[in-house]
Motif scaffolding. Structure first.
Motif, PDB file in Angstrom:
ATOM      1  N   TRP A  49     -27.359   6.600 -18.422  1.00 42.45           N
ATOM      2  CA  TRP A  49     -27.278   8.045 -18.185  1.00 42.45           C
ATOM      3  C   TRP A  49     -28.483   8.650 -17.489  1.00 42.45           C
ATOM      4  O   TRP A  49     -28.334   9.598 -16.711  1.00 42.45           O
ATOM      5  CB  TRP A  49     -27.034   8.761 -19.514  1.00 42.45           C
ATOM      6  CG  TRP A  49     -25.737   8.367 -20.127  1.00 42.45           C
ATOM      7  CD1 TRP A  49     -25.537   7.513 -21.169  1.00 42.45           C
ATOM      8  CD2 TRP A  49     -24.432   8.765 -19.698  1.00 42.45           C
ATOM      9  NE1 TRP A  49     -24.196   7.363 -21.426  1.00 42.45           N
ATOM     10  CE2 TRP A  49     -23.496   8.126 -20.540  1.00 42.45           C
ATOM     11  CE3 TRP A  49     -23.968   9.611 -18.688  1.00 42.45           C
ATOM     12  CZ2 TRP A  49     -22.123   8.299 -20.390  1.00 42.45           C
ATOM     13  CZ3 TRP A  49     -22.600   9.786 -18.546  1.00 42.45           C
ATOM     14  CH2 TRP A  49     -21.693   9.138 -19.392  1.00 42.45           C
ATOM     15  N   HIS A  87     -23.352  11.093 -10.192  1.00 40.04           N
ATOM     16  CA  HIS A  87     -22.653  11.321 -11.463  1.00 40.04           C
ATOM     17  C   HIS A  87     -21.377  10.488 -11.560  1.00 40.04           C
ATOM     18  O   HIS A  87     -21.061   9.934 -12.622  1.00 40.04           O
ATOM     19  CB  HIS A  87     -22.332  12.801 -11.624  1.00 40.04           C
ATOM     20  CG  HIS A  87     -23.537  13.651 -11.861  1.00 40.04           C
ATOM     21  ND1 HIS A  87     -23.498  15.029 -11.874  1.00 40.04           N
ATOM     22  CD2 HIS A  87     -24.838  13.319 -12.092  1.00 40.04           C
ATOM     23  CE1 HIS A  87     -24.706  15.512 -12.094  1.00 40.04           C
ATOM     24  NE2 HIS A  87     -25.534  14.489 -12.235  1.00 40.04           N
ATOM     25  N   ARG A  90     -22.231   6.928 -12.293  1.00 45.20           N
ATOM     26  CA  ARG A  90     -22.688   6.823 -13.678  1.00 45.20           C
ATOM     27  C   ARG A  90     -21.499   6.791 -14.639  1.00 45.20           C
ATOM     28  O   ARG A  90     -21.453   5.988 -15.566  1.00 45.20           O
ATOM     29  CB  ARG A  90     -23.609   8.008 -13.981  1.00 45.20           C
ATOM     30  CG  ARG A  90     -24.245   8.000 -15.339  1.00 45.20           C
ATOM     31  CD  ARG A  90     -25.295   9.088 -15.447  1.00 45.20           C
ATOM     32  NE  ARG A  90     -24.724  10.424 -15.308  1.00 45.20           N
ATOM     33  CZ  ARG A  90     -25.440  11.549 -15.375  1.00 45.20           C
ATOM     34  NH1 ARG A  90     -26.754  11.478 -15.547  1.00 45.20           N
ATOM     35  NH2 ARG A  90     -24.872  12.722 -15.254  1.00 45.20           N
ATOM     36  N   GLU A  91     -20.542   7.653 -14.413  1.00 47.54           N
ATOM     37  CA  GLU A  91     -19.341   7.680 -15.250  1.00 47.54           C
ATOM     38  C   GLU A  91     -18.568   6.373 -15.137  1.00 47.54           C
ATOM     39  O   GLU A  91     -18.018   5.866 -16.122  1.00 47.54           O
ATOM     40  CB  GLU A  91     -18.450   8.851 -14.847  1.00 47.54           C
ATOM     41  CG  GLU A  91     -19.010  10.227 -15.187  1.00 47.54           C
ATOM     42  CD  GLU A  91     -18.962  10.530 -16.676  1.00 47.54           C
ATOM     43  OE1 GLU A  91     -18.224   9.833 -17.401  1.00 47.54           O
ATOM     44  OE2 GLU A  91     -19.672  11.453 -17.118  1.00 47.54           O
ATOM     45  N   SER A  94     -20.222   3.810 -17.240  1.00 51.64           N
ATOM     46  CA  SER A  94     -20.132   4.130 -18.673  1.00 51.64           C
ATOM     47  C   SER A  94     -18.793   3.741 -19.286  1.00 51.64           C
ATOM     48  O   SER A  94     -18.685   3.627 -20.510  1.00 51.64           O
ATOM     49  CB  SER A  94     -20.381   5.626 -18.897  1.00 51.64           C
ATOM     50  OG  SER A  94     -19.279   6.403 -18.464  1.00 51.64           O
TER      51      SER A  94
END
Length: 476
Positions: A49, A87, A90-91, A94
């Motif tokens: 994150w 972003h 990153r998602e 994840s």
């Protein structure tokens, strides 16, 4: 009878869902053990994150902007698009660490903050938790704010906040010339922010070889980054949209934003380790032995919380090692001397094992050094990417001493792919490989990795005008 909701037991209880904790949970689950993973914020931890993943995504975007400008693009950077891409990536990463994914792998996730109540027992939002085999602590670290006058009041950016900025700063001062400062400094400069890097000692990347520091500083200066070296910051004061930074030698720099990148501190708040018999060091990290055992029975600690090498891949290695040791399998010690690391500037810095100065301290001038500028390789010439070098350090072999070139004990590679090339050398260090094997190993032409073979040849004869030399103390 099912366990009470207020009294939970599993074979392994893992505190912290970052890289180290996830590795512990995955290792235990793969071996058929029940796992309860406790996370107080969000799964994936700092790396996913606020660290490795978003920083490398931003670096990638900045590299593409630079490439476009190199062929004539002169438009404005769209920060909203840039950070939106960061972003999304990153998602994407994840997803492999979501509650649903972990549950499907046999790992139960309990969200909440864990605190020791007594040896072997934790409380998580009113639920008492214990482990049949071991508790593994992997709560990680966070950005350190040094006690500089006015810094906290200036609301500095850290890696926790910089990837959430809705607008791009026009100018950015970075406190710290280590990997985070250099990587983000180069990225933001390429995106159009004027960057100034402050470092209290007289060179950046101070944990690397001096030659690496020189190359990276020269490249970043060529791209427009400014440096203030050899004088520590004594004051940071914000007035409206301007931050003024003062150093101990009287220099002042004004900037729009300031980023603190001077180190990490352990995350132990709320954990109350002392109630579990877990001692901490004078720096606040969890005290462990070489097998990652804490001072409490059946409690291990892994990753950044141990205060050693602060790398995601170290956390993964720690996690697996701790679980295997807890199960009483072959007891293994963690050896930091065989761990590779990389700084993802352009060119990248790859490093493993001893530096030249460390090798000199250990072996004296029996240690030998081979060095070749990357510019002398044909790949660098064809790519017109000539910044960097390969540096190989050999110590005397246990049996044959200097014959066959000695054992490889350390290496640094600075090149466009230095972070990847270092792994061949990391394997050689781990396996105590003689440098003759590197010189014999056939590498594809004209790959970047061919530079390793060419440099290793210097241990046996003059190659491209250079031969291996005795090691010497840093600075001589």
């Amino acid at each position: 009878m099912p366990a009470s909701r207020t009294n939970r037991t599993a074979d392994f209880v893992v505190v912290g869902g970052g890289a180290a904790g996830l590795a512990s949970a995955w290792t235990a689950a793969r071996k058929g053990h029940s796992v309860l993973l406790i996370e107080r914020h969000r799964l994936g931890g700092d790396c996913t994150w606020t660290g490795c993943v978003p920083s490398k995504a931003l670096i990638d975007q900045a590299r593409k902007v630079k490439a476009a400008r190199d062929i004539g693009f002169d438009g404005e950077v769209n920060w909203e698009q840039i950070i939106g891409t960061v972003h999304r990536r990153r998602e994407f990463v994840s997803q492999d660490e979501s509650v649903e994914t972990l549950n499907s792998q046999g790992i139960e996730v309990l969200l909440g903050e864990a605190a020791f109540t007594s040896p072997g027992h934790l409380s998580v939002e009113g639920t008492t938790v214990s482990a049949k085999k071991a508790i593994v602590l992997g709560t990680g670290s966070t950005a350190l704010l040094p006690p500089i006058d006015g810094l906290a009041e200036a609301n500095p950016l850290t890696n926790d906040t910089i990837f959430e900025q809705t607008s791009q700063p026009r100018s950015l001062a970075i406190l710290g010339g280590g990997p985070i400062g250099l990587e983000l400094g180069q990225a933001f400069q390429r995106l159009g922010t004027q960057v100034t890097i402050f470092e209290g000692v007289d060179r950046v990347a101070s944990k690397e070889e001096p030659e690496a520091s020189a190359v990276i500083q020269e490249v970043l200066e060529r791209e427009g980054v400014e440096f203030v070296l050899g004088s520590f910051v004594t004051g940071v004061h914000r007035a409206g949209d301007t931050v003024t930074i003062t150093t101990e030698d009287g220099r002042t720099v004004q900037t729009e934003e300031v980023l603190a990148a001077v180190g990490r501190r352990p995350v132990t708040s709320g954990l109350e380790p002392e109630k579990g018999g877990v001692q901490i060091t004078d720096r606040g990290f969890i005290k462990v032995d070489e097998k990652l055992r804490t001072t409490a029975d059946d409690v291990y600690a892994v990753g950044d919380i141990t205060g050693g090498l602060q790398f995601t891949h170290v956390g993964y290695d720690h996690g697996a090692l701790a679980v295997n040791n807890a199960l009483g399998l072959i007891q293994m010690s963690f050896d930091p001397r065989v761990i590779p690391w990389a700084t993802f500037t352009e060119p990248e810095i790859g490093r493993v094992g001893l530096s030249e100065a460390q090798a000199y301290d250990e072996y004296g001038d029996a240690a030998r050094v081979a060095f070749m500028p990357i510019a002398e390789t044909d790949r660098a010439k064809t790519s017109d990417e000539t910044d960097g070098f390969v540096k190989l350090i050999a110590g005397p072999h246990t049996l044959v001493r200097g014959l066959a070139g000695g054992n490889l004990v350390g290496a640094t590679v600075v090149s466009p792919t230095g972070g990847d090339l270092i792994h061949e050398l990391a394997l050689a260090v781990k396996q105590k490989t003689i440098t003759g094997r590197l010189a014999q190993m056939v590498h594809a032409y004209p790959s970047w990795s061919l530079a390793i073979r060419e440099t290793a040849a210097q241990f046996f004869f003059e190659y491209k005008g250079a031969e291996a030399r005795p090691a010497r103390p840093e600075g001589l």
